[in-house]
Design a protein around this motif. Structure first.
Motif, PDB file in Angstrom:
ATOM      1  N   PRO A 245       0.819  -1.215   0.000  1.00  0.00           N
ATOM      2  CA  PRO A 245       0.000   0.000   0.000  1.00  0.00           C
ATOM      3  C   PRO A 245       0.857   1.271   0.000  1.00  0.00           C
ATOM      4  O   PRO A 245       2.022   1.250   0.388  1.00  0.00           O
ATOM      5  CB  PRO A 245      -0.796  -0.122   1.299  1.00  0.00           C
ATOM      6  CG  PRO A 245       0.026  -0.980   2.181  1.00  0.00           C
ATOM      7  CD  PRO A 245       0.777  -1.920   1.273  1.00  0.00           C
ATOM      8  N   CYS A 246       0.243   2.353  -0.442  1.00  0.00           N
ATOM      9  CA  CYS A 246       0.931   3.650  -0.494  1.00  0.00           C
ATOM     10  C   CYS A 246       0.769   4.388   0.836  1.00  0.00           C
ATOM     11  O   CYS A 246       0.183   3.871   1.790  1.00  0.00           O
ATOM     12  CB  CYS A 246       0.369   4.480  -1.656  1.00  0.00           C
ATOM     13  SG  CYS A 246      -1.323   5.051  -1.373  1.00  0.00           S
ATOM     14  N   GLU A 247       1.244   5.617   0.849  1.00  0.00           N
ATOM     15  CA  GLU A 247       1.189   6.436   2.071  1.00  0.00           C
ATOM     16  C   GLU A 247      -0.238   6.834   2.446  1.00  0.00           C
ATOM     17  O   GLU A 247      -0.484   7.330   3.543  1.00  0.00           O
ATOM     18  CB  GLU A 247       2.062   7.692   1.919  1.00  0.00           C
ATOM     19  CG  GLU A 247       1.564   8.691   0.892  1.00  0.00           C
ATOM     20  CD  GLU A 247       2.029   8.407  -0.529  1.00  0.00           C
ATOM     21  OE1 GLU A 247       1.836   9.286  -1.373  1.00  0.00           O
ATOM     22  OE2 GLU A 247       2.564   7.322  -0.802  1.00  0.00           O
TER      23      GLU A 247
ATOM     24  N   ASP B 262       2.560  -6.482   7.042  1.00  0.00           N
ATOM     25  CA  ASP B 262       2.234  -7.304   5.883  1.00  0.00           C
ATOM     26  C   ASP B 262       1.035  -6.783   5.090  1.00  0.00           C
ATOM     27  O   ASP B 262       0.493  -7.492   4.246  1.00  0.00           O
ATOM     28  CB  ASP B 262       1.952  -8.746   6.327  1.00  0.00           C
ATOM     29  CG  ASP B 262       3.188  -9.421   6.881  1.00  0.00           C
ATOM     30  OD1 ASP B 262       4.298  -9.126   6.387  1.00  0.00           O
ATOM     31  OD2 ASP B 262       3.045 -10.236   7.811  1.00  0.00           O
ATOM     32  N   ASN B 263       0.613  -5.543   5.352  1.00  0.00           N
ATOM     33  CA  ASN B 263      -0.541  -4.993   4.638  1.00  0.00           C
ATOM     34  C   ASN B 263      -0.312  -4.945   3.136  1.00  0.00           C
ATOM     35  O   ASN B 263       0.809  -4.773   2.659  1.00  0.00           O
ATOM     36  CB  ASN B 263      -0.863  -3.576   5.112  1.00  0.00           C
ATOM     37  CG  ASN B 263      -1.610  -3.534   6.424  1.00  0.00           C
ATOM     38  OD1 ASN B 263      -1.227  -2.809   7.320  1.00  0.00           O
ATOM     39  ND2 ASN B 263      -2.670  -4.296   6.548  1.00  0.00           N
TER      40      ASN B 263
ATOM     41  N   CYS C  59      -6.831  -2.125   2.358  1.00  0.00           N
ATOM     42  CA  CYS C  59      -7.081  -0.686   2.407  1.00  0.00           C
ATOM     43  C   CYS C  59      -8.541  -0.390   2.074  1.00  0.00           C
ATOM     44  O   CYS C  59      -9.115  -0.987   1.156  1.00  0.00           O
ATOM     45  CB  CYS C  59      -6.166   0.028   1.399  1.00  0.00           C
ATOM     46  SG  CYS C  59      -6.347   1.824   1.401  1.00  0.00           S
ATOM     47  N   SER C  60      -9.119   0.559   2.782  1.00  0.00           N
ATOM     48  CA  SER C  60     -10.519   0.901   2.518  1.00  0.00           C
ATOM     49  C   SER C  60     -10.695   1.615   1.177  1.00  0.00           C
ATOM     50  O   SER C  60     -11.814   1.717   0.680  1.00  0.00           O
ATOM     51  CB  SER C  60     -11.079   1.762   3.657  1.00  0.00           C
ATOM     52  OG  SER C  60     -10.379   2.983   3.746  1.00  0.00           O
TER      53      SER C  60
END
Length: 119
Positions: free
Chosen positions: A79-81, A90-91, A96-97
């Motif tokens: 995922p990004c910032e 480990d996302n 992410c929503s």
């Protein structure tokens, strides 16, 4: 005590899918993606226990957008910032929503900060 016939067969297994074989064509938001079997890492190619897997585009290296400027992502990419969800080392984008699934592991990121401004 007894050895089954399958245990006696020591010949290497033939992969179910060959490298470069077409897995699926996905059309999402008017963009066509051809997904082939392959390896993400050279070490996997050299490992006889690893079979080719579905190779999704690398949208971090080659960003791709819908006609309205929404970025494509894969469920398994880092995922990004702008990640929104329970933080964990480990996302992936899947947690992410902002992630919206399209088909298979392909999705789009609905985060407004990541939208490309159409010229």
């Amino acid at each position: 005590m007894f050895t089954s016939i399958s245990e006696l067969n020591t010949a290497p297994k033939k992969p179910r899918h060959g490298e470069g074989e077409l897995f699926r064509i996905i059309t999402a938001h008017g963009v066509r993606f051809e997904i082939y079997y392959g390896y993400y890492e050279e070490i996997d190619r050299q490992n006889p226990g690893c079979e080719p897997m579905e190779m999704y585009p690398n949208f971090i290296e080659s960003p791709t957008y819908t006609a309205d400027g929404t970025p494509f992502v894969t469920a398994m990419q880092r995922p990004c910032e702008h990640f929104r969800g329970e933080p964990d080392e480990d996302n992936t984008c899947y947690q992410c929503s902002h992630y919206e699934k399209c088909e298979e592991l392909l999705g789009v990121c609905r985060c407004r900060a990541r939208r490309r401004k159409n010229e």
